[in-house]
Design a protein around this motif. Structure first.
Motif, short mmCIF file in Angstrom:
data_model
loop_
_atom_site.label_atom_id
_atom_site.label_comp_id
_atom_site.label_asym_id
_atom_site.label_seq_id
_atom_site.Cartn_x
_atom_site.Cartn_y
_atom_site.Cartn_z
N HIS A 163 0.94 -0.66 -0.38
CA HIS A 163 0.33 -0.01 -0.24
C HIS A 163 0.97 1.46 -0.31
N HIS A 164 1.90 1.22 0.96
CA HIS A 164 2.81 3.10 1.19
C HIS A 164 3.36 2.42 2.34
N ASP A 165 4.46 2.58 3.14
CA ASP A 165 5.34 3.17 3.69
C ASP A 165 4.34 3.81 4.64
N SER A 166 3.47 3.00 5.31
CA SER A 166 2.73 3.97 7.01
C SER A 166 4.06 4.38 7.80
N ASN A 167 4.61 4.01 8.00
CA ASN A 167 6.04 5.21 8.89
C ASN A 167 6.37 6.17 8.44
N ASN A 168 5.95 6.95 7.18
CA ASN A 168 6.21 8.13 6.05
C ASN A 168 5.41 8.15 4.99
N CYS A 169 3.82 7.80 4.81
CA CYS A 169 3.32 7.65 3.99
C CYS A 169 4.24 8.42 2.66
N GLY A 170 4.90 7.71 2.43
CA GLY A 170 5.35 7.39 1.39
C GLY A 170 5.14 5.85 0.51
N PRO A 171 6.15 5.75 -1.04
CA PRO A 171 6.03 4.87 -0.73
C PRO A 171 6.65 3.75 -0.61
N ALA A 172 6.20 2.41 -1.00
CA ALA A 172 7.25 1.34 -0.47
C ALA A 172 7.67 0.85 -2.11
N PHE A 173 9.28 0.32 -1.16
CA PHE A 173 10.06 1.09 -2.39
C PHE A 173 10.76 -0.70 -2.22
N PHE A 174 10.33 -1.04 -3.46
CA PHE A 174 11.09 -2.69 -3.24
C PHE A 174 12.86 -3.50 -2.60
N PRO A 175 12.48 -4.51 -2.46
CA PRO A 175 13.95 -5.00 -2.00
C PRO A 175 15.24 -4.64 -3.35
N ASP A 176 16.32 -4.05 -2.13
CA ASP A 176 17.68 -3.92 -3.25
C ASP A 176 17.72 -4.94 -4.28
N SER A 177 17.70 -6.57 -3.74
CA SER A 177 17.55 -7.27 -5.20
C SER A 177 16.57 -7.19 -5.97
N LEU A 178 15.67 -6.34 -6.29
CA LEU A 178 14.54 -6.21 -7.17
C LEU A 178 14.46 -4.97 -8.02
N ILE A 179 16.04 -3.75 -7.28
CA ILE A 179 15.82 -2.76 -8.50
C ILE A 179 16.26 -2.31 -9.77
N THR A 180 16.87 -3.25 -9.89
CA THR A 180 17.35 -2.91 -11.09
C THR A 180 16.39 -4.39 -12.54
N ARG A 181 15.24 -5.09 -11.02
CA ARG A 181 14.70 -5.99 -11.91
C ARG A 181 13.73 -6.01 -13.04
N TYR A 182 13.15 -4.13 -12.92
CA TYR A 182 12.04 -3.93 -13.10
C TYR A 182 12.02 -3.20 -14.71
N LYS A 183 13.19 -3.79 -15.98
CA LYS A 183 13.57 -2.24 -16.67
C LYS A 183 12.86 -1.80 -17.64
N ILE A 184 12.16 -0.51 -18.21
CA ILE A 184 11.62 -0.38 -19.29
C ILE A 184 11.98 0.79 -19.59
N ARG A 185 11.66 0.61 -20.90
CA ARG A 185 12.48 2.02 -22.22
C ARG A 185 11.33 2.94 -23.06
N PHE A 186 10.93 4.04 -22.05
CA PHE A 186 10.20 4.80 -22.13
C PHE A 186 9.99 6.34 -22.85
N GLN A 187 9.24 7.05 -23.36
CA GLN A 187 9.23 8.64 -23.51
C GLN A 187 8.54 9.38 -22.41
N TYR A 188 8.35 10.79 -21.58
CA TYR A 188 7.02 10.96 -20.69
C TYR A 188 7.83 12.51 -21.45
#
Length: 149
Positions: free
Chosen positions: A86-111
């Motif tokens: 849902h979110h990080d309940s300690n600071n209302c921020g996003p829930a970041f993925f574990p370090d082992s998954l930080i580079t797993r979900y790679k995308i190429r895009f325009q924005y």
């Protein structure tokens, strides 16, 4: 005197019109990673509930993320349920993925960056027990031409 005022007014208008970069201009293609997620709930986004995603550009080495978005197409990536919190309940921020998954979900895009008036889900302040997540340091983007990379 009226001619001088008119010329000055035209100069000011032309500088304002040509000197500003439009906010809705698309970037070139970039590569990055989906590094976290959150759900905008009633406390943080009003009554609309939608999953947001955190994006870290490939060349960023300084922060946990660069942007967040609400329009990542569902069919692009498949995430295990245990990392979509849902979110990080300690600071209302996003829930970041574990370090082992930080580079797993790679995308190429325009924005393109969304202004506050274009925002799909404006994020409001948070009343957390700890220091609130600094949402104001990050900008919402609208993804275009997204592909798994």
């Amino acid at each position: 005197m009226n001619i001088l005022k008119t010329i000055i007014a035209l100069l000011i208008l032309s500088v304002m019109g040509f000197g500003c970069k439009k906010n809705n201009e698309s970037s070139g293609f970039v590569e990055g990673y989906i590094v976290g997620s959150f759900i905008c709930d009633e406390a943080s986004c009003g009554t609309q509930f939608q999953r947001g995603y955190c994006i870290l550009l490939e060349n960023n080495k300084n922060g946990p993320m660069d942007f967040y978005t609400f329009n990542l197409p569902e069919e692009i990536l498949t995430f295990p349920h245990y990392i979509l919190k849902h979110h990080d309940s300690n600071n209302c921020g996003p829930a970041f993925f574990p370090d082992s998954l930080i580079t797993r979900y790679k995308i190429r895009f325009q924005y393109h960056k969304l202004s506050k008036t274009e925002s799909l889900k404006p994020i409001y302040g948070c009343y957390a027990m700890n220091t609130p997540f600094p949402w104001e340091d990050y900008q919402e983007v609208f993804l275009e031409s997204v592909m798994k990379w």
